[in-house]
Write a protein that holds these residues in place. Structure first.
Motif, PDB file in Angstrom:
ATOM      1  N   HIS A 196       2.901   8.608 -19.795  1.00 38.25           N
ATOM      2  CA  HIS A 196       3.174   7.261 -19.198  1.00 38.25           C
ATOM      3  C   HIS A 196       2.786   7.087 -17.868  1.00 38.25           C
ATOM      4  CE1 HIS A 196       5.320   5.909 -22.746  1.00 38.25           C
ATOM      5  NE2 HIS A 196       6.075   7.366 -22.617  1.00 38.25           N
ATOM      6  N   ALA A 197       2.397   6.276 -17.279  1.00 36.83           N
ATOM      7  CA  ALA A 197       2.129   6.123 -15.930  1.00 36.83           C
ATOM      8  C   ALA A 197       3.156   5.273 -15.154  1.00 36.83           C
ATOM      9  CB  ALA A 197       0.816   4.950 -15.826  1.00 36.83           C
ATOM     10  N   SER A 198       3.559   5.859 -13.851  1.00 35.54           N
ATOM     11  CA  SER A 198       4.434   5.337 -13.108  1.00 35.54           C
ATOM     12  C   SER A 198       4.122   5.046 -11.551  1.00 35.54           C
ATOM     13  CB  SER A 198       5.670   6.260 -13.248  1.00 35.54           C
ATOM     14  OG  SER A 198       6.812   5.853 -12.625  1.00 35.54           O
ATOM     15  N   LEU A 199       5.084   4.589 -10.911  1.00 34.96           N
ATOM     16  CA  LEU A 199       4.646   4.580  -9.432  1.00 34.96           C
ATOM     17  C   LEU A 199       5.531   5.380  -8.652  1.00 34.96           C
ATOM     18  CD1 LEU A 199       4.711   0.547  -9.065  1.00 34.96           C
ATOM     19  CD2 LEU A 199       2.530   2.014  -9.228  1.00 34.96           C
ATOM     20  N   ALA A 200       4.992   6.250  -7.682  1.00 36.96           N
ATOM     21  CA  ALA A 200       5.534   6.840  -6.787  1.00 36.96           C
ATOM     22  C   ALA A 200       5.407   6.659  -5.409  1.00 36.96           C
ATOM     23  CB  ALA A 200       5.238   8.521  -6.998  1.00 36.96           C
ATOM     24  N   LYS A 201       6.169   6.891  -4.533  1.00 31.46           N
ATOM     25  CA  LYS A 201       5.956   6.415  -3.004  1.00 31.46           C
ATOM     26  C   LYS A 201       5.024   7.496  -2.383  1.00 31.46           C
ATOM     27  CE  LYS A 201      10.792   5.194  -2.355  1.00 31.46           C
ATOM     28  NZ  LYS A 201      12.316   5.584  -1.502  1.00 31.46           N
ATOM     29  N   THR A 202       4.059   6.892  -1.712  1.00 38.69           N
ATOM     30  CA  THR A 202       3.247   7.713  -0.907  1.00 38.69           C
ATOM     31  C   THR A 202       3.811   8.347   0.380  1.00 38.69           C
ATOM     32  OG1 THR A 202       2.681   5.739   0.796  1.00 38.69           O
ATOM     33  CG2 THR A 202       1.472   5.920  -1.293  1.00 38.69           C
ATOM     34  N   LYS A 203       3.128   9.362   0.917  1.00 40.97           N
ATOM     35  CA  LYS A 203       3.757  10.127   1.921  1.00 40.97           C
ATOM     36  C   LYS A 203       4.043   9.553   3.401  1.00 40.97           C
ATOM     37  CE  LYS A 203       3.126  14.516   4.651  1.00 40.97           C
ATOM     38  NZ  LYS A 203       1.992  15.375   4.943  1.00 40.97           N
ATOM     39  N   PRO A 204       3.173   8.436   3.693  1.00 39.69           N
ATOM     40  CA  PRO A 204       3.579   7.541   4.891  1.00 39.69           C
ATOM     41  C   PRO A 204       4.762   6.583   4.515  1.00 39.69           C
ATOM     42  CG  PRO A 204       1.028   7.406   4.265  1.00 39.69           C
ATOM     43  CD  PRO A 204       1.831   7.977   3.266  1.00 39.69           C
ATOM     44  N   LEU A 205       4.990   6.183   3.235  1.00 36.98           N
ATOM     45  CA  LEU A 205       6.214   5.518   3.225  1.00 36.98           C
ATOM     46  C   LEU A 205       7.546   6.357   3.262  1.00 36.98           C
ATOM     47  CD1 LEU A 205       7.923   3.179   2.216  1.00 36.98           C
ATOM     48  CD2 LEU A 205       7.477   3.576  -0.218  1.00 36.98           C
ATOM     49  N   LYS A 206       7.380   7.485   2.438  1.00 36.27           N
ATOM     50  CA  LYS A 206       8.598   8.501   2.748  1.00 36.27           C
ATOM     51  C   LYS A 206       8.854   8.698   4.283  1.00 36.27           C
ATOM     52  CE  LYS A 206       7.837  10.561  -1.726  1.00 36.27           C
ATOM     53  NZ  LYS A 206       7.356  12.019  -2.202  1.00 36.27           N
ATOM     54  N   GLU A 207       7.718   9.025   4.786  1.00 34.94           N
ATOM     55  CA  GLU A 207       7.915   9.449   6.551  1.00 34.94           C
ATOM     56  C   GLU A 207       8.726   7.955   7.394  1.00 34.94           C
ATOM     57  OE1 GLU A 207       4.174  10.697   7.473  1.00 34.94           O
ATOM     58  OE2 GLU A 207       4.122  12.446   6.807  1.00 34.94           O
ATOM     59  N   TYR A 208       8.239   6.880   6.787  1.00 32.18           N
ATOM     60  CA  TYR A 208       8.690   5.873   7.458  1.00 32.18           C
ATOM     61  C   TYR A 208      10.222   5.559   7.081  1.00 32.18           C
ATOM     62  CZ  TYR A 208       9.300   1.475   9.800  1.00 32.18           C
ATOM     63  OH  TYR A 208       9.640   0.292  10.556  1.00 32.18           O
ATOM     64  N   GLU A 209      10.461   5.684   5.928  1.00 32.50           N
ATOM     65  CA  GLU A 209      11.835   5.538   5.361  1.00 32.50           C
ATOM     66  C   GLU A 209      12.737   6.788   6.138  1.00 32.50           C
ATOM     67  OE1 GLU A 209      11.274   3.708   0.914  1.00 32.50           O
ATOM     68  OE2 GLU A 209      11.559   6.065   1.195  1.00 32.50           O
ATOM     69  N   LYS A 210      12.207   7.861   6.311  1.00 28.36           N
ATOM     70  CA  LYS A 210      13.208   8.765   7.169  1.00 28.36           C
ATOM     71  C   LYS A 210      13.145   8.349   8.404  1.00 28.36           C
ATOM     72  CE  LYS A 210      13.125  13.799   8.119  1.00 28.36           C
ATOM     73  NZ  LYS A 210      12.503  14.941   7.942  1.00 28.36           N
TER      74      LYS A 210
ATOM     75  N   ASN B 289       0.793  -1.201   0.064  1.00 26.45           N
ATOM     76  CA  ASN B 289      -0.067   0.112  -0.049  1.00 26.45           C
ATOM     77  C   ASN B 289       0.788   1.220   0.001  1.00 26.45           C
ATOM     78  OD1 ASN B 289      -2.308  -1.411   0.049  1.00 26.45           O
ATOM     79  ND2 ASN B 289      -2.395  -1.661   2.458  1.00 26.45           N
ATOM     80  N   CYS B 290       2.073   1.149  -0.365  1.00 23.68           N
ATOM     81  CA  CYS B 290       2.873   2.167  -0.071  1.00 23.68           C
ATOM     82  C   CYS B 290       3.305   3.144  -1.626  1.00 23.68           C
ATOM     83  CB  CYS B 290       4.560   1.821   0.407  1.00 23.68           C
ATOM     84  SG  CYS B 290       4.093   1.560   2.219  1.00 23.68           S
ATOM     85  N   TYR B 291       2.652   2.672  -2.650  1.00 19.52           N
ATOM     86  CA  TYR B 291       2.815   3.289  -3.748  1.00 19.52           C
ATOM     87  C   TYR B 291       1.550   3.748  -4.636  1.00 19.52           C
ATOM     88  CZ  TYR B 291       7.533   1.646  -3.556  1.00 19.52           C
ATOM     89  OH  TYR B 291       8.949   1.327  -2.857  1.00 19.52           O
ATOM     90  N   LYS B 292       1.768   4.999  -5.134  1.00 15.74           N
ATOM     91  CA  LYS B 292       0.537   5.413  -5.962  1.00 15.74           C
ATOM     92  C   LYS B 292       0.863   5.494  -7.468  1.00 15.74           C
ATOM     93  CE  LYS B 292       1.940  10.090  -4.629  1.00 15.74           C
ATOM     94  NZ  LYS B 292       1.486  11.254  -4.030  1.00 15.74           N
ATOM     95  N   ILE B 293      -0.251   5.330  -8.302  1.00 15.46           N
ATOM     96  CA  ILE B 293       0.320   5.624  -9.710  1.00 15.46           C
ATOM     97  C   ILE B 293       0.264   7.120 -10.110  1.00 15.46           C
ATOM     98  CG2 ILE B 293      -0.813   5.166 -11.993  1.00 15.46           C
ATOM     99  CD1 ILE B 293      -2.003   2.729 -10.754  1.00 15.46           C
ATOM    100  N   ILE B 294       1.382   7.652 -10.614  1.00 15.55           N
ATOM    101  CA  ILE B 294       1.124   8.942 -11.384  1.00 15.55           C
ATOM    102  C   ILE B 294       1.500   8.815 -12.606  1.00 15.55           C
ATOM    103  CG2 ILE B 294       2.047   9.785  -9.153  1.00 15.55           C
ATOM    104  CD1 ILE B 294       5.018   9.804 -10.525  1.00 15.55           C
ATOM    105  N   LYS B 295       1.072  10.128 -13.105  1.00 19.22           N
ATOM    106  CA  LYS B 295       1.276  10.184 -14.816  1.00 19.22           C
ATOM    107  C   LYS B 295       2.501  11.287 -14.972  1.00 19.22           C
ATOM    108  CE  LYS B 295      -1.452  10.855 -18.824  1.00 19.22           C
ATOM    109  NZ  LYS B 295      -2.912  11.312 -19.316  1.00 19.22           N
ATOM    110  N   LEU B 296       3.400  10.539 -15.631  1.00 21.02           N
ATOM    111  CA  LEU B 296       4.420  11.338 -16.330  1.00 21.02           C
ATOM    112  C   LEU B 296       4.398  11.509 -17.743  1.00 21.02           C
ATOM    113  CD1 LEU B 296       7.347   9.723 -14.197  1.00 21.02           C
ATOM    114  CD2 LEU B 296       6.250  11.903 -13.655  1.00 21.02           C
ATOM    115  N   GLY B 297       4.085  12.574 -18.206  1.00 21.13           N
ATOM    116  CA  GLY B 297       3.717  12.847 -19.545  1.00 21.13           C
ATOM    117  C   GLY B 297       2.636  11.947 -19.949  1.00 21.13           C
TER     118      GLY B 297
END
Length: 128
Positions: A30-44, A20-28
């Motif tokens: 193409h679709a890509s995966l990006a880290k969610t805010k809770p994942l970034k906070e946990y990694e920190k 549950n730590c990734y979200k789909i984002i659009k880059l141009g």
């Protein structure tokens, strides 16, 4: 580092589920995966709580890992948390070079509503 060196550490807070730590984002176009805010906070948090002398070792040795994961409830999956821990050891603290060097895993799941956390022992093996 000595043979069979053991690194012990604890990370406070709920370990998010890797699934549950990734979200789909659009880059141009193409679709890509990006880290969610809770994942970034946990990694920190993982980085800040991890013993500094073991960061950036980039160890290319086999290792064993064991520990306890204390969740705030019975809803979380243990296997998703394990992948997140190994990813953090490889990509965030850069302690290990590759998680494919893991030869043994022992983890226990428990509930602690007041103090969710992970408690880990990472044993570095110079030789199998």
């Amino acid at each position: 580092m000595e043979e069979n060196q053991i690194i012990k550490f604890s990370i406070p807070g709920k370990a998010p589920s890797k699934s549950n730590c990734y979200k789909i984002i659009k880059l141009g176009n193409h679709a890509s995966l990006a880290k969610t805010k809770p994942l970034k906070e946990y990694e920190k948090k993982f980085y800040m709580c991890f013993p500094p002398k073991y960061r950036d070792l980039n160890l290319d040795h086999y290792f064993k890992i064991q520990g306890h994961i204390f969740y705030p409830s019975n809803r979380a999956d243990l296997d998703n948390s394990l992948k997140l821990i190994l990813d953090c050891l490889q990509k965030i603290t850069k302690t290990i070079k590759n998680d494919n060097k893991c030869v043994e895993i022992h983890f226990y799941r428990a509930v602690d509503k007041e103090n969710p956390r992970i408690e880990i022992e990472l044993e570095i093996l110079k030789h199998l």
